[in-house]
Design a protein around this motif. Sequence first.
Motif, short mmCIF file in Angstrom:
data_model
loop_
_atom_site.label_atom_id
_atom_site.label_comp_id
_atom_site.label_asym_id
_atom_site.label_seq_id
_atom_site.Cartn_x
_atom_site.Cartn_y
_atom_site.Cartn_z
N ASP A 134 -1.35 -10.23 -8.44
CA ASP A 134 -0.41 -11.16 -7.84
C ASP A 134 0.68 -10.34 -7.16
O ASP A 134 1.07 -9.27 -7.65
CB ASP A 134 0.18 -12.06 -8.93
N LYS A 135 1.19 -10.82 -6.03
CA LYS A 135 2.19 -10.03 -5.30
C LYS A 135 3.53 -9.97 -6.03
O LYS A 135 4.38 -9.16 -5.70
CB LYS A 135 2.37 -10.54 -3.87
N SER A 136 3.70 -10.77 -7.08
CA SER A 136 4.94 -10.71 -7.86
C SER A 136 4.89 -9.66 -8.97
O SER A 136 5.89 -9.41 -9.64
CB SER A 136 5.23 -12.08 -8.48
N ILE A 137 3.76 -9.00 -9.17
CA ILE A 137 3.61 -7.99 -10.22
C ILE A 137 4.43 -6.76 -9.83
O ILE A 137 4.31 -6.25 -8.71
CB ILE A 137 2.12 -7.60 -10.40
N PRO A 138 5.26 -6.24 -10.74
CA PRO A 138 6.04 -5.03 -10.43
C PRO A 138 5.13 -3.84 -10.18
O PRO A 138 4.07 -3.71 -10.79
CB PRO A 138 6.88 -4.82 -11.69
N PHE A 139 5.57 -2.95 -9.30
CA PHE A 139 4.74 -1.81 -8.94
C PHE A 139 4.47 -0.89 -10.13
O PHE A 139 3.38 -0.33 -10.24
CB PHE A 139 5.39 -1.01 -7.80
N HIS A 140 5.42 -0.75 -11.06
CA HIS A 140 5.19 0.16 -12.19
C HIS A 140 4.03 -0.33 -13.07
O HIS A 140 3.32 0.48 -13.65
CB HIS A 140 6.48 0.38 -13.01
N VAL A 141 3.79 -1.64 -13.13
CA VAL A 141 2.64 -2.16 -13.88
C VAL A 141 1.36 -1.84 -13.11
O VAL A 141 0.37 -1.38 -13.69
CB VAL A 141 2.77 -3.69 -14.11
N LEU A 142 1.38 -2.07 -11.82
CA LEU A 142 0.22 -1.76 -10.98
C LEU A 142 -0.10 -0.27 -11.03
O LEU A 142 -1.27 0.13 -11.09
CB LEU A 142 0.51 -2.21 -9.55
N LYS A 143 0.93 0.56 -11.04
CA LYS A 143 0.75 2.02 -11.12
C LYS A 143 0.08 2.41 -12.44
O LYS A 143 -0.78 3.29 -12.47
CB LYS A 143 2.11 2.70 -10.97
N LYS A 144 0.48 1.76 -13.55
CA LYS A 144 -0.14 2.05 -14.85
C LYS A 144 -1.61 1.65 -14.87
O LYS A 144 -2.46 2.37 -15.41
CB LYS A 144 0.61 1.31 -15.97
N VAL A 145 -1.94 0.51 -14.24
CA VAL A 145 -3.34 0.07 -14.17
C VAL A 145 -4.15 1.05 -13.34
O VAL A 145 -5.26 1.44 -13.73
CB VAL A 145 -3.43 -1.37 -13.61
N MET A 146 -3.62 1.49 -12.20
CA MET A 146 -4.33 2.45 -11.36
C MET A 146 -4.48 3.80 -12.07
O MET A 146 -5.53 4.45 -11.97
CB MET A 146 -3.62 2.62 -10.02
N ALA A 147 -3.46 4.24 -12.80
CA ALA A 147 -3.56 5.49 -13.56
C ALA A 147 -4.62 5.39 -14.64
O ALA A 147 -5.37 6.35 -14.88
CB ALA A 147 -2.20 5.83 -14.18
N THR A 148 -4.72 4.24 -15.27
CA THR A 148 -5.76 4.03 -16.29
C THR A 148 -7.14 4.07 -15.66
O THR A 148 -8.06 4.65 -16.23
CB THR A 148 -5.53 2.69 -17.02
N CYS A 149 -7.28 3.49 -14.48
CA CYS A 149 -8.57 3.50 -13.78
C CYS A 149 -8.98 4.93 -13.43
O CYS A 149 -10.14 5.31 -13.61
CB CYS A 149 -8.51 2.65 -12.51
N SER A 150 -8.06 5.72 -12.91
CA SER A 150 -8.41 7.10 -12.57
C SER A 150 -8.65 7.94 -13.82
O SER A 150 -9.49 8.83 -13.82
CB SER A 150 -7.34 7.72 -11.68
N ASP A 151 -7.96 7.65 -14.92
CA ASP A 151 -8.17 8.36 -16.18
C ASP A 151 -9.55 8.07 -16.77
O ASP A 151 -10.12 8.91 -17.46
CB ASP A 151 -7.07 7.99 -17.18
#
Length: 170
Positions: A134-151
């Motif tokens: 959702d576009k209302s999701i803070p970027f730091h949450v999105l960044k954690k999800v992307m970091a988990t995906c790359s991990d």
Amino acid sequence: MNAGARRARKIVRELRREAREGELNVVSLIDIFAILVFYLLVNALVVEILPSPKALQLPESIAKEDPKQTVLILITPEDIIVDTKRVMSTADAAASTTTVLPDLKYKLNEETLMQVDGAGAGQLTRGDVNIMADKSIPFHVLKKVMATCSDTRFAKISLAVIEKEGAEAL
């Protein structure tokens, strides 16, 4: 024969001829509909569409690349969902002090590893992942999800967006 009987036979013949003229050959119509149904079935399987929950409002972009059928992570204002299964709440992800989310990592590790095309024997990946947030999701949450995906060794992380109006001109 009298004239009345001949006239009656002539009227009967004309009525039969008129009845034949009104017939409709439905065999060709059935063939056309069968071809149409076959065409629609074949072409309906080609289109790949990501599910779009009504509660999710995607950001807009001018990107043109079509989505592939991959692992899907939905980030709603309430939950983080991986392929229709709730993994954790978005509030828990925001409150987490680590960059990698353990619950999400556990779920993503269930995906199988595969050999990278054209690479050495030791290079393995889990393929691609699509993130719909959702576009209302803070970027730091999105960044954690992307970091988990790359991990968890996903090779390519894609973010789902809606095409902006007027992007055809670019």
